[in-house]
Design a protein around this motif. Structure first.
Motif, PDB file in Angstrom:
ATOM      1  N   GLY A 239      40.436 -10.565   4.022  1.00  0.00           N
ATOM      2  CA  GLY A 239      38.955 -10.588   4.210  1.00  0.00           C
ATOM      3  C   GLY A 239      38.414 -12.032   4.008  1.00  0.00           C
ATOM      4  O   GLY A 239      37.003 -11.864   3.905  1.00  0.00           O
ATOM      5  N   ALA A 240      39.146 -12.831   3.437  1.00  0.00           N
ATOM      6  CA  ALA A 240      38.530 -14.123   3.026  1.00  0.00           C
ATOM      7  C   ALA A 240      38.109 -15.120   3.944  1.00  0.00           C
ATOM      8  O   ALA A 240      38.467 -15.206   5.194  1.00  0.00           O
ATOM      9  N   THR A 241      36.763 -15.957   3.613  1.00  0.00           N
ATOM     10  CA  THR A 241      36.183 -16.593   4.865  1.00  0.00           C
ATOM     11  C   THR A 241      36.158 -17.908   4.187  1.00  0.00           C
ATOM     12  O   THR A 241      35.599 -18.047   3.122  1.00  0.00           O
ATOM     13  N   VAL A 242      36.655 -18.932   4.881  1.00  0.00           N
ATOM     14  CA  VAL A 242      36.357 -20.511   4.379  1.00  0.00           C
ATOM     15  C   VAL A 242      35.714 -21.291   5.655  1.00  0.00           C
ATOM     16  O   VAL A 242      36.750 -21.254   6.718  1.00  0.00           O
ATOM     17  N   ILE A 243      34.388 -21.603   5.660  1.00  0.00           N
ATOM     18  CA  ILE A 243      34.035 -22.394   6.854  1.00  0.00           C
ATOM     19  C   ILE A 243      33.206 -23.642   6.337  1.00  0.00           C
ATOM     20  O   ILE A 243      32.772 -23.760   5.084  1.00  0.00           O
ATOM     21  N   GLY A 244      33.151 -24.565   7.184  1.00  0.00           N
ATOM     22  CA  GLY A 244      32.309 -25.668   7.004  1.00  0.00           C
ATOM     23  C   GLY A 244      32.909 -26.873   6.057  1.00  0.00           C
ATOM     24  O   GLY A 244      34.206 -26.661   5.843  1.00  0.00           O
TER      25      GLY A 244
ATOM     26  N   LYS B 205      31.298 -21.477   1.884  1.00  0.00           N
ATOM     27  CA  LYS B 205      30.670 -22.341   2.795  1.00  0.00           C
ATOM     28  C   LYS B 205      30.152 -23.466   2.417  1.00  0.00           C
ATOM     29  O   LYS B 205      29.377 -23.474   1.508  1.00  0.00           O
ATOM     30  N   ASP B 206      30.699 -24.563   2.840  1.00  0.00           N
ATOM     31  CA  ASP B 206      30.240 -25.752   2.342  1.00  0.00           C
ATOM     32  C   ASP B 206      30.447 -26.035   0.967  1.00  0.00           C
ATOM     33  O   ASP B 206      29.419 -26.623   0.156  1.00  0.00           O
TER      34      ASP B 206
END
Length: 229
Positions: free
Chosen positions: A169-174, A191-192
């Motif tokens: 479920g981890a999210t890494v964006i930007g 994010k960022d």
């Protein structure tokens, strides 16, 4: 590593025949124009698998003490299909077939790793259903699990150091700079944001918690045989 030292559940011809049957049943395949490229891509993908598998600790990647590859293990099949699609695109310039192998991987294994994405030579995934791995700068010993998202934010992409683990479920964006030896905890959302070396990360943007650990903690708690050169 010579792939002849790895146990293959199916040989190259059988792997090719299986993938041709899957493509015909689920998408489409033109044997007269595409078989040569597919054979070459599968041959090169086996070489990549033979380099990768001995460096992973998963017990199902070994048989009688020897590295073992089977397309009937979903994790291994996910990696194999990704390698085939990426090789078709990068090495053989066959984007049309690369895209269909990408869709085949999505259909069979429930994962989205686009054929243009360049994963490192050494990576590991486990139960990665629902995961989307988009464009980013990856380093060796990258590992991820189910429902993970990696991608862009306003055309800015993450950069990952060595030995980074994304839990479920981890999210890494930007515009994220993720250091070496980092564990991104389950359901964390970045994010960022920049994460220093030797860190465990919790929380959701913009409120995250970073907990530092000794480097040995991360080297001893991953899914790789990192002593293999």
């Amino acid at each position: 590593m010579d792939h002849k030292t790895m146990i293959l559940d199916l040989n190259e011809k059988e792997l090719t025949d299986l993938m041709v049957k899957q493509l015909r049943a689920l998408l489409c395949f033109n044997e007269s124009t595409e078989l040569m490229d597919l054979k070459k891509a599968i041959q090169l993908a086996i070489d990549k698998i033979a380099y990768l598998i001995p460096r992973c600790k998963n017990k199902y990647y070994f048989k009688n003490g020897a590295p073992y590859f089977t397309p009937f293990h979903s994790g291994q099949n996910t990696i194999f299909c990704y390698f085939v699609s990426h090789i078709l695109y990068v090495n053989l310039g066959n984007e049309n077939l690369a895209e269909r192998i990408f869709y085949l991987n999505k259909i069979l294994n429930g994962i989205n790793i686009y054929y243009t994405t360049k994963l490192p030579d050494i990576f590991y995934l486990d139960h990665a259903v629902g995961t989307v791995i988009g464009k980013a700068d990856f380093s060796d010993y990258f590992q991820f699990r189910q429902n993970v998202t990696v991608g862009n934010n306003f055309n800015k992409y993450p950069r990952f150091g060595r030995n980074v683990h994304l839990w479920s479920g981890a999210t890494v964006i930007g515009d994220c700079n993720i250091g070496n030896n980092v564990i991104i905890s389950a359901r964390t959302y970045l994010k960022d944001q920049d994460i220093p070396d030797n860190s465990i990360v919790f929380g959701k943007y913009p409120e995250i918690t970073i907990k530092g650990k000794d480097e040995d903690y991360f080297l001893n708690n991953n899914y790789f045989n990192m002593d293999i050169k």
